[in-house]
Structure formats: structure tokens, C-alpha cells
Enzyme design. Structure first.
Site, mmCIF file in Angstrom:
data_model
loop_
_atom_site.group_PDB
_atom_site.id
_atom_site.type_symbol
_atom_site.label_atom_id
_atom_site.label_comp_id
_atom_site.label_asym_id
_atom_site.label_seq_id
_atom_site.Cartn_x
_atom_site.Cartn_y
_atom_site.Cartn_z
ATOM 1 N N ASP A 29 0.836 -1.202 0.000
ATOM 2 C CA ASP A 29 0.000 0.000 0.000
ATOM 3 C C ASP A 29 0.872 1.254 0.000
ATOM 4 O O ASP A 29 1.984 1.244 0.528
ATOM 5 C CB ASP A 29 -0.909 -0.033 1.250
ATOM 6 C CG ASP A 29 -2.071 0.929 1.134
ATOM 7 O OD1 ASP A 29 -2.294 1.503 0.044
ATOM 8 O OD2 ASP A 29 -2.767 1.119 2.146
ATOM 9 N N ASN A 77 -10.647 -3.007 -6.427
ATOM 10 C CA ASN A 77 -9.834 -1.995 -7.120
ATOM 11 C C ASN A 77 -10.411 -1.551 -8.474
ATOM 12 O O ASN A 77 -9.985 -0.549 -9.031
ATOM 13 C CB ASN A 77 -8.390 -2.482 -7.317
ATOM 14 C CG ASN A 77 -7.564 -2.452 -6.048
ATOM 15 O OD1 ASN A 77 -6.646 -3.244 -5.863
ATOM 16 N ND2 ASN A 77 -7.867 -1.531 -5.139
HETATM 17 C C1 FPP Z 1 -2.021 0.207 -3.303
HETATM 18 O O1 FPP Z 1 -1.532 1.508 -3.264
HETATM 19 C C2 FPP Z 1 -1.467 -0.486 -4.425
HETATM 20 C C3 FPP Z 1 -2.186 -1.087 -5.425
HETATM 21 C C4 FPP Z 1 -3.648 -1.120 -5.475
HETATM 22 C C5 FPP Z 1 -1.506 -1.718 -6.532
HETATM 23 C C6 FPP Z 1 -0.324 -2.504 -6.135
HETATM 24 C C7 FPP Z 1 0.480 -2.794 -7.317
HETATM 25 C C8 FPP Z 1 1.827 -2.760 -7.350
HETATM 26 C C9 FPP Z 1 2.654 -2.507 -6.176
HETATM 27 C C10 FPP Z 1 2.543 -3.102 -8.557
HETATM 28 C C11 FPP Z 1 2.228 -4.540 -8.851
HETATM 29 C C12 FPP Z 1 3.130 -5.127 -9.714
HETATM 30 C C13 FPP Z 1 2.850 -6.228 -10.413
HETATM 31 C C14 FPP Z 1 3.958 -6.941 -10.985
HETATM 32 C C15 FPP Z 1 1.501 -6.744 -10.649
HETATM 33 P P1 FPP Z 1 -2.545 2.703 -3.400
HETATM 34 O O2 FPP Z 1 -2.630 3.071 -4.837
HETATM 35 O O3 FPP Z 1 -3.850 2.341 -2.773
HETATM 36 O O4 FPP Z 1 -1.826 3.815 -2.589
HETATM 37 P P2 FPP Z 1 -2.523 4.989 -1.748
HETATM 38 O O5 FPP Z 1 -3.267 4.334 -0.626
HETATM 39 O O6 FPP Z 1 -1.369 5.802 -1.278
HETATM 40 O O7 FPP Z 1 -3.414 5.721 -2.695
#
Ligand code: FPP
Length: 256
Positions: A29, A77
Site C-alpha cells: 500500500d 480496485n
Molecule cells: C495500493 O496503493 C497499491 C495497489 C492497489 C496496486 C499494487 C500494485 C503494485 C505494487 C505493482 C504490482 C506489480 C505487479 C507486478 C503486478 P494505493 O494506490 O492504494 O496507494 P494509496 O493508498 O497511497 O493511494
């Protein structure tokens, strides 16, 4: 710089190599906040987050972790803006394109759990190719939760088990914890299907529909570090914290 190297060495020495968690699960996250702090679009955080996945895969495999389960995209998501979802769907394509040779070199086997057939065709192809290309690898399992939700996982397991009962293959009285574990999406992991350690980055302290059944006795460790900033030393610190926990599984402490 010198101090960092010394600190890293100390951390390395402190880790008990005989008490590495077999199964580590991570809620990655903070990508969006990492980008916002730098006045960058959110997708820049996901791009950097993908690089962290490469780093941590290598570190975990070198430490002797047997299964690394990463929450890459949840069934919730899809509510994100179209452009962000579309970027996230492209990430596995890029990731596996770049990284499958390294995975093979490190003997890492790719697995994916979730509703894969709902993903865009090119994402499905990238995922299925990576699973196939690494199928002979016998080291760490890199297990992506992609279009995964734990309530969905449990609901589907209940449906499968009910069908076995309806077909006369299973007696209701014979349904036990093992039956449920076997029918969840982690069932293919056998004895390793429950994480020993669950990490969530970015300071949020919730589970967000991830592995609800499987984490019954997992150690939960939270860090304020945002996923794109997560690195080898933070990962080692989380493992050290795990090693200081007293795991009793509902029993009492026994002296060794
Ligand atoms: C959460 O951060 C992250 C996600 C929903 C996506 C996670 C994906 C990756 C780390 C890359 C994945 C890589 C592969 C190879 C599939 P957020 O966007 O919710 O962060 P925030 O809470 O700060 O908005």
C-alpha cells in the site's frame, strides 16, 4: 553511506536464518501517496511499486522464504478511475516481460490467484505465460493475488464444497478446517497455505479483504513506509519483528 552499510550488516547478523517465515504475505500500500508527495501522477507510484516487487522477490528468495504472496489487485480496485485500472492491468505484462528471466535464474515459480479470466486478454496471456515459463522452478513460489478478494475466495470455496455434498462425494459431517483450506485459492500451497507473517505498508492497519481465513494465526506487522520506499532493510526489520513474536497458536508458551 558507511553507516548504512554497517547497519545493514548488523541487521543481517541479527536475523535468525533458522526462523525465517515460510509464507510471507504483503499488502503493498501507499503507491498513490508516494506519487502525490512528489507531485507525480498516481501511476508513477505504481511503476515504482513494481520495481519494489522485483527487489523484494529477490530478497525474500535469498532469505529462504518459501512462498511470497503479494496483493496486487483486489476485486474492489475496479472502482478506481479507468486510466489507473488500465495502467494496473498493464503492469503484469511489463513486469513479466522484464523479469521472467531473472525469476528463472533465481528458481522462482510464479502462481496467480483470483478471477484471472476477468482480466484483459493481454494481462491473462502475460500471467499464463509466466506461470508456464516458470513451472519447472522449484524454489520460492511468487504468488500474485490479482483480481482477488477473500470474501469471494470463501464464497467460491463454500460453493465448491456444497457441490461436492450435493453430488454425494462429501458427507456434511466430514467438513473440517482442512476441507475449507483445501478449497480456497491458496489450497494448491498445501501445508504452506497460511501465511506466517502478514505485512502491510503505508501506515494503514486493516486487512482489506485479504486472506481472511488464512491469517487466523499469522503475525501481523505494519510499517509507515510506503510501498515504493520499501526495501531490503525494511523487509529484514519486519522479519526481525516476526522473530521476536511469541507464536502460541492458541496454546501456552512451552519452555524449550
Ligand atoms: C495500493 O496503493 C497499491 C495497489 C492497489 C496496486 C499494487 C500494485 C503494485 C505494487 C505493482 C504490482 C506489480 C505487479 C507486478 C503486478 P494505493 O494506490 O492504494 O496507494 P494509496 O493508498 O497511497 O493511494
Amino acid at each position: 553511506m558507511f553507516k548504512n552499510t554497517q547497519d545493514n550488516q548488523r541487521l543481517e547478523d541479527e536475523l535468525d536464518k533458522n526462523n525465517i517465515p515460510d509464507h510471507v504475505a504483503i499488502i503493498m500500500d501507499g503507491n498513490g501517496r508516494w506519487a502525490q508527495k512528489r507531485h507525480l501522477p498516481r501511476i508513477a507510484g505504481h511503476k515504482r511499486g513494481m520495481e519494489t516487487v522485483k527487489t523484494i522477490t529477490k530478497v525474500a528468495s535469498d532469505l529462504g522464504v518459501k512462498v511470497l504472496t503479494l496483493y496486487a489487485f483486489s476485486t474492489e480496485n475496479w472502482k478506481r478511475p479507468h486510466d489507473e485500472v488500465s495502467y494496473l492491468m498493464g503492469l503484469p505484462v511489463k513486469f513479466f516481460n522484464d523479469f521472467v528471466p531473472d525469476l528463472i535464474k533465481n528458481n522462482v515459480q510464479v502462481k496467480v490467484m483470483g478471477l484471472i479470466d476477468q482480466l484483459p486478454a493481454q494481462t491473462q496471456k502475460a500471467v499464463n505465460d509466466a506461470i508456464k515459463d516458470t513451472s519447472q522452478c522449484t524454489g520460492m513460489v511468487l504468488n500474485f493475488a490479482l483480481n482477488y478478494g477473500s470474501r469471494l475466495d470463501i464464497r467460491m470455496a463454500v460453493q465448491k464444497i456444497s457441490q461436492q455434498v450435493a453430488d454425494g462425494q462429501l458427507d456434511v459431517d466430514k467438513i473440517d478446517d482442512q476441507t475449507i483450506s483445501d478449497n480456497l485459492m491458496t489450497g494448491f500451497l498445501g501445508d504452506l497455505s497460511d501465511p506466517d507473517l502478514l505485512i502491510r505498508t503505508s501506515g494503514e492497519e486493516r486487512i482489506s479483504n485479504f486472506l481472511l481465513w488464512q491469517i487466523a494465526y499469522s503475525e501481523l506487522v505494519f510499517t509507515d513506509v510506503l510501498w515504493p520506499d520499501f526495501d531490503k532493510s525494511v523487509f529484514q526489520k519486519m522479519i526481525l519483528e516476526y522473530q521476536h513474536r511469541d507464536r502460541r497458536f492458541g496454546g501456552i508458551k512451552t519452555s524449550k
